[in-house]
Design a protein around this motif. Sequence first.
Motif, mmCIF file in Angstrom:
data_model
loop_
_atom_site.group_PDB
_atom_site.id
_atom_site.type_symbol
_atom_site.label_atom_id
_atom_site.label_comp_id
_atom_site.label_asym_id
_atom_site.label_seq_id
_atom_site.Cartn_x
_atom_site.Cartn_y
_atom_site.Cartn_z
ATOM 1 N N LYS A 90 4.967 -6.717 -7.056
ATOM 2 C CA LYS A 90 5.617 -5.732 -6.182
ATOM 3 C C LYS A 90 5.416 -4.308 -6.703
ATOM 4 O O LYS A 90 5.127 -3.391 -5.938
ATOM 5 C CB LYS A 90 7.100 -6.061 -6.031
ATOM 6 C CG LYS A 90 7.327 -7.320 -5.219
ATOM 7 C CD LYS A 90 8.791 -7.671 -5.089
ATOM 8 C CE LYS A 90 8.901 -8.983 -4.316
ATOM 9 N NZ LYS A 90 10.272 -9.396 -4.102
ATOM 10 N N TRP A 91 5.552 -4.133 -8.016
ATOM 11 C CA TRP A 91 5.295 -2.818 -8.608
ATOM 12 C C TRP A 91 3.834 -2.428 -8.443
ATOM 13 O O TRP A 91 3.519 -1.271 -8.134
ATOM 14 C CB TRP A 91 5.680 -2.806 -10.088
ATOM 15 C CG TRP A 91 7.125 -2.487 -10.287
ATOM 16 C CD1 TRP A 91 8.124 -3.359 -10.612
ATOM 17 C CD2 TRP A 91 7.739 -1.210 -10.149
ATOM 18 N NE1 TRP A 91 9.322 -2.697 -10.685
ATOM 19 C CE2 TRP A 91 9.111 -1.363 -10.404
ATOM 20 C CE3 TRP A 91 7.268 0.061 -9.826
ATOM 21 C CZ2 TRP A 91 10.012 -0.304 -10.362
ATOM 22 C CZ3 TRP A 91 8.168 1.119 -9.787
ATOM 23 C CH2 TRP A 91 9.507 0.929 -10.051
ATOM 24 N N LYS A 92 2.953 -3.394 -8.660
ATOM 25 C CA LYS A 92 1.516 -3.139 -8.492
ATOM 26 C C LYS A 92 1.226 -2.645 -7.093
ATOM 27 O O LYS A 92 0.525 -1.647 -6.896
ATOM 28 C CB LYS A 92 0.727 -4.420 -8.793
ATOM 29 C CG LYS A 92 -0.774 -4.319 -8.717
ATOM 30 C CD LYS A 92 -1.430 -4.684 -7.399
ATOM 31 C CE LYS A 92 -0.978 -5.918 -6.716
ATOM 32 N NZ LYS A 92 -1.625 -6.064 -5.387
ATOM 33 N N THR A 93 1.788 -3.310 -6.105
ATOM 34 C CA THR A 93 1.552 -2.945 -4.713
ATOM 35 C C THR A 93 2.089 -1.546 -4.417
ATOM 36 O O THR A 93 1.403 -0.730 -3.794
ATOM 37 C CB THR A 93 2.196 -3.978 -3.773
ATOM 38 O OG1 THR A 93 1.595 -5.253 -4.040
ATOM 39 C CG2 THR A 93 1.992 -3.607 -2.322
ATOM 40 N N THR A 94 3.300 -1.251 -4.859
ATOM 41 C CA THR A 94 3.901 0.060 -4.604
ATOM 42 C C THR A 94 3.072 1.183 -5.235
ATOM 43 O O THR A 94 2.764 2.190 -4.576
ATOM 44 C CB THR A 94 5.348 0.099 -5.146
ATOM 45 O OG1 THR A 94 6.094 -0.952 -4.534
ATOM 46 C CG2 THR A 94 6.004 1.437 -4.878
ATOM 47 N N ILE A 95 2.701 1.012 -6.486
ATOM 48 C CA ILE A 95 1.920 2.041 -7.180
ATOM 49 C C ILE A 95 0.532 2.158 -6.554
ATOM 50 O O ILE A 95 0.015 3.266 -6.351
ATOM 51 C CB ILE A 95 1.846 1.727 -8.691
ATOM 52 C CG1 ILE A 95 3.249 1.848 -9.304
ATOM 53 C CG2 ILE A 95 0.850 2.639 -9.400
ATOM 54 C CD1 ILE A 95 3.371 1.290 -10.706
ATOM 55 N N GLN A 96 -0.070 1.039 -6.228
ATOM 56 C CA GLN A 96 -1.396 1.029 -5.611
ATOM 57 C C GLN A 96 -1.392 1.759 -4.270
ATOM 58 O O GLN A 96 -2.262 2.585 -3.996
ATOM 59 C CB GLN A 96 -1.834 -0.421 -5.438
ATOM 60 C CG GLN A 96 -3.118 -0.649 -4.693
ATOM 61 C CD GLN A 96 -3.359 -2.133 -4.543
ATOM 62 O OE1 GLN A 96 -3.665 -2.807 -5.504
ATOM 63 N NE2 GLN A 96 -3.202 -2.645 -3.338
#
Length: 192
Positions: A137-143
Amino acid sequence: MLNLPNVLTLIRLGLIPVFIILFYLPSDRSNFYAAIIFIVAALTDLLDGYLARKLKLTTKFGAFLDPVADKIIVCTALVLIVEHYALYRDPLYPEIGKFITIPAMIIVAREITVSALREWMAELGKRANVAVSWIGKWKTTIQLTAIAGLIWRHSEPVIYASVALLLLATVLTIWSMVMYLKAAWVYMKEEK
């Protein structure tokens, strides 16, 4: 089959051609509008998932279409920004495109790998073992934030901050993929 979450997913798919057209328009503001469309599409992803769970409107069609729409818009955006920054000559660092191309390749490879892994685990009845984690989820948000900034390309500081976020997203991309592969490894090494 066509409930509100699924309609939002279809809207997200419909925004892709609009996003592409705006990205390529030779207008001073087109990159800003392309970034807005990308952000709206990303927000519909959050909203459709939330509504499907909250209103108990999950469907097999939505479970299939939602991740497909996500992958298509992210991969489309990555291809467009890779193309743009391959031709872009930054005043401080002319080779900035490499810091976008390599993470983009890693992100696309991870998406393909994890999608295949989830499909395979679902066949084994173990899909829950590779459910989306907090790192994912963090990866997706930052990406998504990084991609939006690279689409907007308002100024050099915005571009540099977006490249830094893309590099961070790439680290989280690798980390989350390793976690998913570790969770599935026990099933991969089993003998039939």
